[in-house]
Design a protein around this motif. Structure first.
Motif, PDB file in Angstrom:
ATOM      1  N   SER A 205     -12.289  30.927   7.883  1.00 28.82           N
ATOM      2  CA  SER A 205     -13.356  30.267   7.124  1.00 28.82           C
ATOM      3  C   SER A 205     -12.968  30.034   5.665  1.00 28.82           C
ATOM      4  O   SER A 205     -13.609  29.281   4.963  1.00 28.82           O
ATOM      5  N   SER A 206     -11.924  30.680   5.190  1.00 32.08           N
ATOM      6  CA  SER A 206     -11.427  30.329   3.853  1.00 32.08           C
ATOM      7  C   SER A 206      -9.915  30.132   3.915  1.00 32.08           C
ATOM      8  O   SER A 206      -9.281  30.392   4.936  1.00 32.08           O
ATOM      9  N   THR A 207      -9.352  29.677   2.799  1.00 32.68           N
ATOM     10  CA  THR A 207      -7.934  29.324   2.816  1.00 32.68           C
ATOM     11  C   THR A 207      -7.101  30.371   2.068  1.00 32.68           C
ATOM     12  O   THR A 207      -7.639  31.288   1.464  1.00 32.68           O
ATOM     13  N   VAL A 208      -5.791  30.190   2.112  1.00 29.19           N
ATOM     14  CA  VAL A 208      -4.872  31.078   1.397  1.00 29.19           C
ATOM     15  C   VAL A 208      -4.740  30.562  -0.034  1.00 29.19           C
ATOM     16  O   VAL A 208      -4.667  29.354  -0.251  1.00 29.19           O
ATOM     17  N   THR A 209      -4.735  31.470  -0.983  1.00 27.76           N
ATOM     18  CA  THR A 209      -4.473  31.056  -2.354  1.00 27.76           C
ATOM     19  C   THR A 209      -3.162  31.694  -2.825  1.00 27.76           C
ATOM     20  O   THR A 209      -2.946  32.892  -2.650  1.00 27.76           O
ATOM     21  N   ILE A 210      -2.309  30.846  -3.384  1.00 30.75           N
ATOM     22  CA  ILE A 210      -0.984  31.287  -3.815  1.00 30.75           C
ATOM     23  C   ILE A 210      -0.915  31.150  -5.327  1.00 30.75           C
ATOM     24  O   ILE A 210      -1.288  30.111  -5.867  1.00 30.75           O
ATOM     25  N   THR A 211      -0.476  32.188  -5.993  1.00 29.34           N
ATOM     26  CA  THR A 211      -0.324  32.116  -7.446  1.00 29.34           C
ATOM     27  C   THR A 211       1.154  32.159  -7.794  1.00 29.34           C
ATOM     28  O   THR A 211       1.872  33.056  -7.356  1.00 29.34           O
ATOM     29  N   LEU A 212       1.594  31.172  -8.550  1.00 32.08           N
ATOM     30  CA  LEU A 212       2.995  31.145  -8.967  1.00 32.08           C
ATOM     31  C   LEU A 212       3.165  31.931 -10.266  1.00 32.08           C
ATOM     32  O   LEU A 212       2.194  32.152 -11.001  1.00 32.08           O
ATOM     33  N   GLN A 213       4.412  32.309 -10.517  1.00 34.08           N
ATOM     34  CA  GLN A 213       4.687  33.071 -11.724  1.00 34.08           C
ATOM     35  C   GLN A 213       4.289  32.286 -12.986  1.00 34.08           C
ATOM     36  O   GLN A 213       3.909  32.865 -13.986  1.00 34.08           O
ATOM     37  N   ASN A 214       4.361  30.954 -12.908  1.00 36.64           N
ATOM     38  CA  ASN A 214       3.990  30.157 -14.074  1.00 36.64           C
ATOM     39  C   ASN A 214       2.481  29.950 -14.196  1.00 36.64           C
ATOM     40  O   ASN A 214       2.021  29.156 -15.011  1.00 36.64           O
ATOM     41  N   GLY A 215       1.710  30.630 -13.343  1.00 41.02           N
ATOM     42  CA  GLY A 215       0.258  30.599 -13.482  1.00 41.02           C
ATOM     43  C   GLY A 215      -0.439  29.580 -12.598  1.00 41.02           C
ATOM     44  O   GLY A 215      -1.657  29.632 -12.431  1.00 41.02           O
TER      45      GLY A 215
END
Ligand SMILES: Cc1cc2nc3c(=O)[nH]c(=O)nc-3n(C[C@H](O)[C@H](O)[C@H](O)COP(=O)(O)OP(=O)(O)OC[C@H]3O[C@@H](n4cnc5c(N)ncnc54)[C@H](O)[C@@H]3O)c2cc1C
Ligand SMILES: C[S@@+](CC[C@H](N)C(=O)[O-])C[C@H]1O[C@@H](n2cnc3c(N)ncnc32)[C@H](O)[C@@H]1O
Lengths: 489, 327
Positions: A205-215
């Protein structure tokens, strides 16, 4: 109802960020932000977990249908496979690689990182249209493989032929280049994009969130973890990972042979300290993979090129003290190799390995060796492939081939999901990939591990077999029979 | 919430002669009665813009017929609508999309029924050649899902590229389905949910459908012949009808009702009124009478232990039919 996909996603993600803020919570480990979103963070080694800060609620997350984390050979093969699939042609795919883009040209010098690509991999690459490109660059067919043993006469050979070689020796750089240069243009590749954290949902029901080192933050329907042995995706999934480091290092190098020959045989000799393999690259060059104890490895790395060459030739040629009791054990042990390398071994003629004249300067390098296996390869909207899911001793040259096998089966699973009108991140679909692959990978790993254990154990045969337990003994029936008659007589 | 109407097992065994209902909580049974009235006069509240609007008048504000509002259906004398059957599904709102909940078997049935529909439409030439090997093989087709419930079957069909209308007699289900569709843009843009019965829909729809599907619905309606006859009106000549249902045999009772509802608690008790199961022969006869040529009949078996469905030759418990309307 919202007019466009983009805004729908933005609103969703900002809602999520608001709820993050409201509930606060920093710190590492597992933090629950909402009923449906279980947030875990994990970077390399899981060590980046602490440093992950919530993305600013104003930053709109880019959305991709599939994000592949890690641009090694397996990650790029996955990107290529997704890009070439007609069933997935409408999906936006992004590959994130932490390292910088390398400009690469085929130089006359061979790289010291080489893999034996087996026929299954060849089949996949042919279907992706990259195999011919690999052959056009540089690949050496292996028509025969001879494995023998230092302390006895035991020997086994695996025979291929002109049409169906046992494997092809291909430099990792060549494989990567072939995959990269033929990536369809709708697949986006971004270098210098190290991921610092993943937020994985508890369900679709929700998605994956990816955070990069550059923000920067990115959201996706399906995250594919191809980020290698110390996978951050695996850490974020929180799956159990069974594994250990061997007290062994793998030394690789490029070798010059004494004279040009056909050089299509792969040689591997088992020494009490581990296997040493000469793998053909060209008429007069071979690649070395020498697994040995950490102590020996340190010593070998400190030697001059000349002394190293001598040590290597001794390792290949020297007669070790023979132990008659060991002979039968070794023969049975070698048969176990057949469970990993499914070729006929009708050849009985013992051939002599080539002698090495020199090691190409500064081509020596070493790698720690270990075994590892993730108890689960998948979770809602996540799948692990390649070394991120499993790590294996190089003695059977299967490591990256297992990873390419993952690519083939994950692709098949996703295409099936498309045909069933399912969400491609649906864990019920992904579970099929896990089930299929684990069965295959575990079988290979078990055999390779048994080979390794059996060989490196210093216990006398009887003790050794007893300690291995009944199931392992059943694996090696010929050995068991000999031991039984030995025990009875 | 899901077991509002708890049927007395004895009543069940008496095969409907002495059927009686034991309301689990009083207010709901009254709600159900009130809602029935609403359903009969109800007008779809979903417009192409997705705004809610309620009206009892049929209006032609929309250019696309599938979004048109249903007219008052009081003039329909015979109806497929059975309030007590529909009521069983009204209060399931929480469970339609819980893949481990009451609707688990419907979710896992998608493997069989989506494959059946996709392959059926490809093989009989309805699916357009230029799309069949691509990411959305059903692109350009219009499909009506009668008794769409929470949209468990509509969503995959929408992802396959079809324009899907999900029709359900219970407004609660239409709402749940609509909300869920909004979670996935691939679904949202291809699906429209409408409240009503198939007779009501047939009155207002101008266009015809490439395919009509009623999956696990036939066993809940009155006058299956009227149901099929109405479907026949709105299927294009050469178009398809897909039906999956439970068979009216002792085997069906033991297999589906007793096991699923009682022993394993898979479905809320009372979900299947076994008197309404339509025997395969009867269904095939009705189809033929209405100008359909049966292309395929196949049995289906459910293993509750691994939640998987299988195709089987035996049509005694659950079966699927694909029939084509003669051109
Ligand atoms: C000595 C030795 C010999 C071998 N010989 C053979 C052989 O003959 N045959 C064989 O089949 N296999 C062999 N192997 C195994 C083979 O090399 C590996 O299985 C293979 O390289 C794994 O590829 P991968 O793409 O899964 O992982 P990797 O090659 O490790 O790629 C992972 C990628 O992910 C990137 N990454 C990691 N974290 C992040 C992050 N947070 N954000 C963004 N990017 C990230 C990394 O930069 C890297 O590019 C051998 C291995 C060794 C050590
Ligand atoms: C068992 S559910 C099936 C739902 C859906 N087809 C699926 O398989 O996922 C039956 C549905 O049919 C609806 N229904 C029952 N009688 C109906 C009728 N006469 N007209 C339209 N819908 C009806 C009910 O409201 C319920 O949602």
């Amino acid at each position: 109802m919202l007019p466009s996909l983009g805004i729908g996603r933005i609103i969703k993600s900002s809602i999520r960020h608001v709820s993050r803020k409201r509930r606060g919570g920093g710190g590492g480990g597992v933090v629950l932000f909402s009923r449906s979103l279980c947030v875990r963070t994990g970077g390399d080694n899981g060590s980046d977990a602490e440093s992950t800060s919530p993305p600013p609620s104003t930053a709109a997350a880019d959305h991709y249908d599939v994000v592949i984390s890690g641009g090694g050979m397996v990650g790029f093969a996955m990107a290529s496979a997704l890009g070439k699939s007609a069933r997935l042609s409408d999906r936006r795919v992004l590959l994130l690689e932490g390292g910088a883009e390398r400009v690469w040209d085929l130089s006359p010098d061979y790289s010291n990182r080489v893999c034996a690509l087996n026929p299954t991999t060849q089949h996949l690459f042919t279907s992706l249209g990259v195999w011919q490109h690999i052959l056009d660059m540089r690949a050496q067919p292996v028509k025969r493989m001879q494995v023998w043993e230092a302390c006895s006469e035991a020997m086994i050979t695996f025979e291929g032929d002109e049409e169906r070689p046992v494997a092809h020796m291909v430099e990792n750089d060549v494989t990567l280049q072939a995959l990269k240069s033929l990536i369809p243009s709708h697949v986006q590749v971004e270098y210098n994009s190290r991921v610092s954290g993943y937020q994985l949902p508890q369900d679709t029901s929700s998605t994956v969130t990816i955070t990069l080192q550059n923000g920067r933050t990115i959201s996706t329907d399906l995250l594919i973890g191809a980020d290698g042995v110390r996978s951050g995706v695996r850490a974020a999934m929180g799956v159990q990972y069974l594994g250990w480091e061997y007290d062994q290092m793998g030394i690789v190098a490029t070798l010059e042979l004494s004279e040009p020959t056909d050089n299509t045989v792969a040689w591997q000799r088992f020494l009490p300290t581990g296997p040493v393999a000469l793998l053909p690259l060209s008429e007069d060059k071979s690649s070395l993979v020498w697994s040995t104890t950490k102590k020996t490895a340190q010593h070998l790395l400190s030697l001059s090129d000349e002394d190293f060459t001598d040590a290597l030739n001794r390792a290949i040629w020297d007669d070790k003290p023979r132990d008659a009791r060991l002979e039968s054990l070794h023969k049975g042990w070698l048969r176990l190799l057949e469970t990993v390398l499914p070729w006929t071994n009708e050849g009985v003629v013992r051939q002599l390995p080539p002698s090495v004249t020199s090691v190409i300067p500064s081509s020596r390098a070493s790698f720690p060796l270990g075994l590892g296996h993730a108890v689960h390869y998948v979770a809602p909207r996540v799948a692990l492939i390649g070394d991120a899911a499993h790590r294996i001793h190089p003695l059977a040259g299967q490591g990256v081939n297992l990873g390419f096998g993952d690519v083939a089966i994950l692709l098949e699973t996703l295409e099936k999901a498309v045909l069933l009108g399912a969400d491609i991140g649906d864990e019920r679909m992904l579970y099929e990939y896990e089930r299929g692959r684990q069965r295959h990978n575990m079988a290979t790993m078990t055999s390779v591990e048994a080979l390794y254990r059996l060989y490196t154990s210093e216990a006398p045969p009887l003790v050794l077999l007893r300690s291995l337990g009944l199931s392992a003994v059943n694996l090696i029936t010929p050995v068991k029979e000999r031991i039984m008659s030995h025990a009875n007589g | 919430m899901t077991t509002i109407l708890r049927r007395n097992l004895t009543g069940m065994l008496l095969g409907g002669v002495h059927r009686f209902w034991v309301p689990a909580s009083q207010p709901h049974i009254y709600n159900a009665i009130i809602l029935k009235k609403e359903a009969a006069t109800y007008v779809t509240r979903v417009t192409p813009q997705g705004e809610s609007s309620e009206s009892t008048q049929s209006s032609s504000s929309s250019s696309d017929d599938i979004f048109n509002k249903h007219s008052n259906s009081d003039k329909t004398e015979r109806s497929t609508y059975v309030e007590e059957e529909v009521a069983k599904f009204r209060y399931m709102s929480d469970s339609w999309w819980d893949i481990n909940g009451d609707c688990k078997p419907l979710h896992s049935l998608n493997r069989l029924r989506v494959s059946l529909m996709r392959e059926g439409l490809v093989q009989c030439g309805t699916a357009k050649m230029e799309y069949i090997s691509g990411p959305q093989p059903l692109t350009g087709l219009k499909i009506l899902d009668v008794g769409s419930g929470g949209g468990i079957l509509c969503e995959p069909l929408a992802r396959l590229g079809a324009k899907v209308v999900g029709l359900d007699a219970a407004e609660e289900n239409v709402n749940v389905a609509q909300l869920h569709a909004e979670q996935d843009p691939r679904v949202q843009h291809n699906v429209q949910y409408v409240c009503g019965t198939v007779e009501e829909h047939a009155e207002v729809t101008k266009d015809q459908y490439d395919a009509v599907v009623a999956s696990e619905v036939l066993e809940h309606v009155n006058h299956p012949d009227l149901f099929i006859q109405t479907c026949a009106q709105i299927v294009k000549p050469g178009g398809s009808i897909f039906l999956t249902t439970l068979n009216k045999t002792v085997g069906a009772w033991v297999g589906a009702v007793a096991i699923a509802e009682y022993a394993l608690h898979l479905l809320p008790p009372g979900t299947h009124d076994w008197n309404k199961f339509v025997p395969r022969q009867e269904l095939l006869f009705i189809l033929e009478k209405n100008g359909f040529v049966t292309r395929m009949v196949h049995g289906m078996a459910y293993n509750p232990l691994n939640n998987e469905w299988y195709w089987i030759p035996n049509t005694a418990i659950n079966y699927a039919v694909h029939a084509i309307k003669e051109s």
